[in-house]
Write an enzyme that holds these catalytic residues in place. Sequence first.
Site, mmCIF file in Angstrom:
data_model
loop_
_atom_site.group_PDB
_atom_site.id
_atom_site.type_symbol
_atom_site.label_atom_id
_atom_site.label_comp_id
_atom_site.label_asym_id
_atom_site.label_seq_id
_atom_site.Cartn_x
_atom_site.Cartn_y
_atom_site.Cartn_z
ATOM 1 N N CYS A 7 0.459 -1.503 -0.037
ATOM 2 C CA CYS A 7 -0.144 0.203 0.162
ATOM 3 C C CYS A 7 0.476 1.260 0.296
ATOM 4 O O CYS A 7 2.355 1.312 -1.075
ATOM 5 C CB CYS A 7 -0.785 0.175 1.296
ATOM 6 S SG CYS A 7 -0.681 -0.095 2.988
ATOM 7 N N ASN A 10 2.363 1.375 4.323
ATOM 8 C CA ASN A 10 2.571 0.419 5.093
ATOM 9 C C ASN A 10 2.227 -0.211 6.652
ATOM 10 O O ASN A 10 3.220 -0.554 7.453
ATOM 11 C CB ASN A 10 4.661 -0.605 4.517
ATOM 12 C CG ASN A 10 4.350 -1.630 4.763
ATOM 13 O OD1 ASN A 10 5.890 -2.147 5.568
ATOM 14 N ND2 ASN A 10 2.840 -2.408 5.227
ATOM 15 N N CYS A 12 -1.844 1.013 7.426
ATOM 16 C CA CYS A 12 -2.832 1.170 7.421
ATOM 17 C C CYS A 12 -3.238 -0.503 7.154
ATOM 18 O O CYS A 12 -3.471 -1.769 7.210
ATOM 19 C CB CYS A 12 -3.457 2.318 7.225
ATOM 20 S SG CYS A 12 -3.521 2.937 8.174
ATOM 21 N N ARG A 13 -3.312 -0.682 5.118
ATOM 22 C CA ARG A 13 -3.799 -1.675 4.553
ATOM 23 C C ARG A 13 -3.195 -2.952 4.345
ATOM 24 O O ARG A 13 -3.750 -3.704 4.791
ATOM 25 C CB ARG A 13 -4.394 -0.816 3.198
ATOM 26 C CG ARG A 13 -5.663 -0.435 3.588
ATOM 27 C CD ARG A 13 -5.774 0.641 1.855
ATOM 28 N NE ARG A 13 -4.505 1.238 1.612
ATOM 29 C CZ ARG A 13 -4.307 2.127 0.709
ATOM 30 N NH1 ARG A 13 -5.349 2.141 0.164
ATOM 31 N NH2 ARG A 13 -3.416 3.261 0.897
ATOM 32 N N SER A 14 -1.793 -2.571 3.989
ATOM 33 C CA SER A 14 -0.784 -3.371 3.619
ATOM 34 C C SER A 14 -0.537 -4.996 4.811
ATOM 35 O O SER A 14 -0.759 -5.754 4.451
ATOM 36 C CB SER A 14 -0.217 -3.196 2.504
ATOM 37 O OG SER A 14 0.887 -2.715 3.398
ATOM 38 N N ASP A 123 -8.461 4.101 1.299
ATOM 39 C CA ASP A 123 -7.554 4.495 2.234
ATOM 40 C C ASP A 123 -7.646 4.623 3.496
ATOM 41 O O ASP A 123 -8.445 5.807 3.514
ATOM 42 C CB ASP A 123 -6.616 5.711 1.483
ATOM 43 C CG ASP A 123 -5.556 5.810 3.026
ATOM 44 O OD1 ASP A 123 -5.953 5.925 3.732
ATOM 45 O OD2 ASP A 123 -4.403 6.957 1.891
HETATM 46 P P1 4NP Z 1 -1.450 2.504 3.829
HETATM 47 O O1 4NP Z 1 -2.560 4.099 4.833
HETATM 48 O O2 4NP Z 1 -1.085 3.121 2.428
HETATM 49 O O3 4NP Z 1 -2.693 2.171 3.803
HETATM 50 O O4 4NP Z 1 -0.561 2.429 5.078
HETATM 51 C C1 4NP Z 1 -2.183 5.023 5.153
HETATM 52 C C2 4NP Z 1 -1.045 4.816 5.934
HETATM 53 C C3 4NP Z 1 -0.270 6.828 6.102
HETATM 54 C C4 4NP Z 1 -0.280 7.895 5.211
HETATM 55 C C5 4NP Z 1 -1.144 7.414 3.849
HETATM 56 C C6 4NP Z 1 -2.273 6.836 3.292
HETATM 57 N N1 4NP Z 1 0.701 9.204 5.076
HETATM 58 O O5 4NP Z 1 0.209 10.167 4.348
HETATM 59 O O6 4NP Z 1 1.443 9.320 6.249
#
Ligand code: 4NP
Length: 151
Positions: A7, A10, A12-14, A123
């Site tokens: 993602c 790294n 939240c989703r992955s 997201d």
């Molecule tokens: P992820 O979510 O891609 O599912 O881990 C996010 C985590 C952090 C951010 C964006 C999305 N960020 O902008 O810091």
Amino acid sequence: MKILMVCLGNICRSPLAEGILQHKVNEKGLNWQVESAGTGSWHVGEQPDPRSIDVAQKYGIDITYQRSRQFKANDFDRYDLIYAMDSSNYQNICKLASSDAQKQKVELIMNMANPNRNQSVPDPYWDDNGFEQVYQMLDEACEAVLTKYNV
Ligand code: 4NP
């Protein structure tokens, strides 16, 4: 089989995708290795987001051991399959591919559950209520991965 979930951050989703699929393959006694990475570097070294840890815990899956790392070009050599959470991740991973064979390892994860729809896992970072939906989508997609490989 070595599988990488990717993602943006790294956190939240992955990490959830890694935890869910690794849990399923362990239950089946398969010798598959599932890991995860992010296309961005902001959260390198961090634990998964507490909201991802909580929703995984709710379903009996521990993801607290995971630490964020950034996707790198040599991951194409280290994994058989690379699943992107959304279309932006997909494009950013493909930009680092140096051959068609490498590009062909990359797939949007929701296409496992719903082929050809090119659906993204939303997201959830800015949405406290998004984590349950993300969990359910990934659970469905991970189940479909096992079905695809007849295990
Ligand atoms: P992820 O979510 O891609 O599912 O881990 C996010 C985590 C952090 C951010 C964006 C999305 N960020 O902008 O810091």
